[in-house]
Design a protein around this motif. Structure first.
Motif, PDB file in Angstrom:
ATOM      1  N   TRP A   1       0.820  -1.197   0.075  1.00 32.39           N
ATOM      2  CA  TRP A   1      -0.141  -0.012   0.019  1.00 32.39           C
ATOM      3  C   TRP A   1       0.903   1.326  -0.177  1.00 32.39           C
ATOM      4  N   GLY A   2       2.079   1.086  -0.568  1.00 36.06           N
ATOM      5  CA  GLY A   2       2.912   2.419  -0.562  1.00 36.06           C
ATOM      6  C   GLY A   2       4.017   2.468   0.436  1.00 36.06           C
ATOM      7  N   ASP A   3       4.886   3.435   0.387  1.00 37.08           N
ATOM      8  CA  ASP A   3       5.701   3.458   1.512  1.00 37.08           C
ATOM      9  C   ASP A   3       6.732   2.429   1.669  1.00 37.08           C
TER      10      ASP A   3
ATOM     11  N   LYS B   1      10.646   2.576  -1.838  1.00 34.16           N
ATOM     12  CA  LYS B   1      11.043   2.839  -3.174  1.00 34.16           C
ATOM     13  C   LYS B   1      12.061   3.677  -3.448  1.00 34.16           C
TER      14      LYS B   1
ATOM     15  N   ASN C   1       1.517  13.315  -3.777  1.00 33.10           N
ATOM     16  CA  ASN C   1       0.990  12.189  -2.798  1.00 33.10           C
ATOM     17  C   ASN C   1       2.001  11.512  -2.291  1.00 33.10           C
ATOM     18  N   ALA C   2       2.941  11.108  -3.220  1.00 29.62           N
ATOM     19  CA  ALA C   2       4.142  10.352  -2.966  1.00 29.62           C
ATOM     20  C   ALA C   2       5.099  11.000  -2.022  1.00 29.62           C
ATOM     21  N   GLY C   3       5.736  10.318  -1.150  1.00 36.64           N
ATOM     22  CA  GLY C   3       6.804  10.826  -0.301  1.00 36.64           C
ATOM     23  C   GLY C   3       8.016   9.553  -0.269  1.00 36.64           C
ATOM     24  N   HIS C   4       9.016  10.179  -1.046  1.00 40.21           N
ATOM     25  CA  HIS C   4       9.979   8.929  -1.051  1.00 40.21           C
ATOM     26  C   HIS C   4      11.287   9.480  -0.274  1.00 40.21           C
TER      27      HIS C   4
ATOM     28  N   GLY D   1      -9.630   9.174   2.805  1.00 40.61           N
ATOM     29  CA  GLY D   1      -8.159   9.461   3.753  1.00 40.61           C
ATOM     30  C   GLY D   1      -7.335   9.969   2.622  1.00 40.61           C
ATOM     31  N   THR D   2      -7.445  10.739   1.548  1.00 39.31           N
ATOM     32  CA  THR D   2      -6.549  11.027   0.487  1.00 39.31           C
ATOM     33  C   THR D   2      -5.615  12.055   0.914  1.00 39.31           C
ATOM     34  N   THR D   3      -4.732  12.286   0.418  1.00 37.81           N
ATOM     35  CA  THR D   3      -3.427  13.166   0.979  1.00 37.81           C
ATOM     36  C   THR D   3      -3.979  14.739   0.546  1.00 37.81           C
TER      37      THR D   3
ATOM     38  N   GLN E   1       3.462   4.897  -4.819  1.00 37.49           N
ATOM     39  CA  GLN E   1       2.339   4.386  -4.249  1.00 37.49           C
ATOM     40  C   GLN E   1       2.629   2.775  -4.329  1.00 37.49           C
TER      41      GLN E   1
ATOM     42  N   THR F   1      -5.687   5.148  -4.995  1.00 36.96           N
ATOM     43  CA  THR F   1      -5.284   6.287  -5.657  1.00 36.96           C
ATOM     44  C   THR F   1      -5.847   6.497  -7.099  1.00 36.96           C
TER      45      THR F   1
ATOM     46  N   VAL G   1      -1.736   3.604   4.629  1.00 38.24           N
ATOM     47  CA  VAL G   1      -1.981   5.048   5.482  1.00 38.24           C
ATOM     48  C   VAL G   1      -3.427   5.184   4.768  1.00 38.24           C
TER      49      VAL G   1
ATOM     50  N   ARG H   1       0.480  11.389   8.732  1.00 38.99           N
ATOM     51  CA  ARG H   1      -0.363  10.528   9.687  1.00 38.99           C
ATOM     52  C   ARG H   1       0.301   9.105   9.974  1.00 38.99           C
TER      53      ARG H   1
HETATM   54  P1  IMO Z   1       4.388   6.592  -1.920  1.00 35.50           P
HETATM   55  O1  IMO Z   1       4.835   6.787  -3.266  1.00 35.50           O
HETATM   56  C1  IMO Z   1       1.039   5.507   0.931  1.00 35.50           C
HETATM   57  C2  IMO Z   1      -2.795   6.672  -0.422  1.00 35.50           C
HETATM   58  C3  IMO Z   1      -3.587   7.952   0.659  1.00 35.50           C
HETATM   59  C4  IMO Z   1      -4.831   7.444   0.496  1.00 35.50           C
HETATM   60  C5  IMO Z   1      -5.164   6.955  -0.917  1.00 35.50           C
HETATM   61  C6  IMO Z   1      -5.568   8.014  -1.772  1.00 35.50           C
HETATM   62  O2  IMO Z   1       5.064   7.427  -0.844  1.00 35.50           O
HETATM   63  O3  IMO Z   1       4.344   5.168  -1.615  1.00 35.50           O
HETATM   64  P2  IMO Z   1      -4.502  10.166  -2.833  1.00 35.50           P
HETATM   65  O4  IMO Z   1      -4.084  11.321  -2.243  1.00 35.50           O
HETATM   66  O5  IMO Z   1      -3.434   9.506  -3.865  1.00 35.50           O
HETATM   67  O6  IMO Z   1      -5.923  10.423  -3.489  1.00 35.50           O
HETATM   68  O7  IMO Z   1      -5.174   9.208  -1.598  1.00 35.50           O
HETATM   69  O8  IMO Z   1      -3.728   6.776  -1.152  1.00 35.50           O
HETATM   70  N1  IMO Z   1      -1.457   7.107  -0.837  1.00 35.50           N
HETATM   71  C7  IMO Z   1      -0.357   6.559  -0.530  1.00 35.50           C
HETATM   72  N2  IMO Z   1      -0.292   5.786   0.786  1.00 35.50           N
HETATM   73  N3  IMO Z   1       2.354   6.123   0.171  1.00 35.50           N
HETATM   74  C8  IMO Z   1       1.895   6.876  -0.995  1.00 35.50           C
HETATM   75  O9  IMO Z   1       2.928   7.198  -1.866  1.00 35.50           O
HETATM   76  C9  IMO Z   1       0.542   7.241  -1.259  1.00 35.50           C
HETATM   77  N4  IMO Z   1       0.141   8.015  -2.125  1.00 35.50           N
HETATM   78  C10 IMO Z   1      -1.228   7.907  -1.958  1.00 35.50           C
HETATM   79  O10 IMO Z   1      -3.190   7.856   1.906  1.00 35.50           O
HETATM   80  O11 IMO Z   1      -5.368   6.226   1.368  1.00 35.50           O
END
Ligand code: IMO
Ligand code: GDP
Ligand code: MG
Length: 429
Positions: free
Chosen positions: A11-13, A16, A38-41, A126-128, A223, A238, A272, A302
């Protein structure tokens, strides 16, 4: 050499940014292909610690051309701040390019993202709140504005006026909030356009040329697979595809150019935002993982929901990405655990499910079925050699490889660039 797509497996994070920063050392091109800020690397290297939202994680090497490709949605204020921040840390951004086809996040996208979340109330995703849903909706609705449009002020004016007419009607009549000023947005974005102009160009040809010449190219995803709009936990997803397939569409490379797809997985699961997560631990074990790994979102701060590794979800991710390799991160977080659980199937009513359901109404009712393995109870963050890993850690990896039918070629044992074990170094570029 090789073209490798790097994708989030969960689910991301997953890490990467760290793996891209590591592999980019020998790359010619590193291109981000999807998502937005929305990504945070997170990248921790000799330049410092960075949370990159848009700039590819290969930026720290002077010989790497870094491209923000057409598949990425760009908030100009965020990219300009990020470039400034990198400069202030002595990082050269002279080889950064932005695709003229990349869509722009506009003020109304951010506003509407927040208003939509509030409208959903208890059903909020719970979007960003970075405008991601609205910008990608406008892209497919053919209402979007692209970075290339900023280079011609007349074109920009006409596209912005057309889009804003509709957006302001929605703001006023649906949400009953004040409309936005066309002139203010126009002036602000023209200013951004002037600052970004040196970076904006057609970029697909650069990536294709590098691939055809046999250079090492990294395609950095954002993501994770379970947030994919088609295959993820819809609607808790997303709005752009994080899958390997999107690395072609998001850059302009043909599918036959991709040699390998590396999925990044944490040794456990995190999520998240809202949506089903069968292995979530709402107890002291979940809290312990969050505390040890500082599981707080890089973009929004969060707390991340934490749980055991979910093989049902991860195997689906291996399949829909066509993974050739896995990089397993955060294995060090389990150092103190006497035993570790892996979810190998779900119990749904009286059925045992081994494949990932498409319907979240089913997923929400799934109970994880666990297998328990012995831990290793020693610190592995200083280990750099696979053979030196404790037996418990190697058993854990080997069980995951069997269940996922994909080799783990990289193991990460800490957040820093060199806290890494290359399992079969000769197989990496
Ligand atoms: P990286 O690249 C973790 C999650 C948000 C929310 C859902 C939709 O750092 O892995 P959005 O703002 O995209 O419309 O939100 O997606 N989300 C992420 N969760 N890592 C991310 O990016 C994310 N990008 C979006 O928390 O649940
Ligand atoms: P990304 O979005 O996939 O790039 O991942 P994030 O940067 O959002 O989250 C990963 C977090 O874990 C960051 O804080 C990293 O510094 C950290 N991290 C990455 N790999 C490891 C690892 O192997 N062990 C530990 N303890 N932390 C890691
Ligand atoms: Mg992240």
């Amino acid at each position: 050499m090789t073209v490798i797509a790097i994708v989030g497996g969960q689910w991301g994070d997953e890490g990467k940014g760290k793996i891209t920063d590591l592999l980019a050392e020998k790359a010619k091109v590193v291109a981000r292909f999807s998502g937005g800020d929305n990504a945070g690397h997170t990248v921790i290297n000799p330049y410092g610690e960075f949370q990159l939202h848009l700039v590819p994680s290969g930026i720290f090497y002077p010989n790497v051309t870094c491209i923000i490709s057409n598949g990425v949605a760009i908030n100009p204020a965020v990219i300009l701040t990020e470039i400034d921040d990198l400069h202030n840390h002595g990082v050269d951004t002279g080889r950064l390019l932005i695709s003229d086809r990349a869509h722009l996040i506009m003020p109304y996208h951010i506003l509407l993202d927040g208003l939509e979340e509030e409208r959903r109330n208890k059903g909020a995703l719970g979007t960003t709140r970075r405008g991601i849903g609205p910008v990608f909706a406008d892209k497919v609705a053919r209402l979007g504005i692209r970075t290339g449009d900023l280079l011609d002020k007349d074109i920009f004016w006409s596209r912005l006026s057309a889009a804003l007419e509709l957006k302001n009607a929605i703001l006023k009549k649906v949400y009953r909030v004040s409309p936005l000023s066309l002139e203010e947005i126009y002036d602000q974005y023209c200013h951004y356009g002037e600052q970004l102009a040196p970076f904006i160009r057609e970029t697909g040809s650069i990536i294709r040329e590098a691939a055809i010449k046999g250079a090492f190219v990294l395609l950095e995803g954002a993501q994770g697979a379970l947030l994919d709009p088609d295959f993820g936990t819809y609607p808790y997803v997303t709005s752009s595809s994080p899958l390997a397939g999107a690395s072609c569409i998001g850059t302009g490379l043909g599918p036959r150019e991709i040699d390998r797809v590396m999925g990044i997985f944490k040794a456990y699961s995190t999520r998240v935002g809202a949506g089903p997560m069968p292995t979530e631990l709402k107890d002291e074990i979940g809290d312990l993982i969050r505390k040890k790994a500082h599981e707080y979102g890089a973009t929004t701060g969060r707390p991340r929901r934490c749980g055991w590794f979910d093989v049902v979800a991860a195997r689906f991710s291996v399949q829909i990405n066509g993974l050739s390799d896995i990089a397993l991160t955060h294995l060090d977080i389990y150092d103190s655990f006497p035993s570790i659980k892996i979810c190998t199937a779900y119990k749904f009513n009286d059925e045992v499910l081994t494949s990932f359901p498409s319907d979240i109404a089913i997923l929400e009712k799934c109970q994880p079925i666990y297998e328990e393995l012995d831990g290793w109870q020693e610190s592995i963050s200083g280990i750099r050699n696979f053979e030196k890993l404790p037996v418990g850690a190697r058993n854990y990896m080997s069980r995951l490889e069997d269940l996922l039918t994909c080799p783990i070629n990289i193991v990460s044992v800490g957040p820093k660039r060199r806290q890494i074990i290359l399992v079969k170094p000769s197989t990496l570029p």
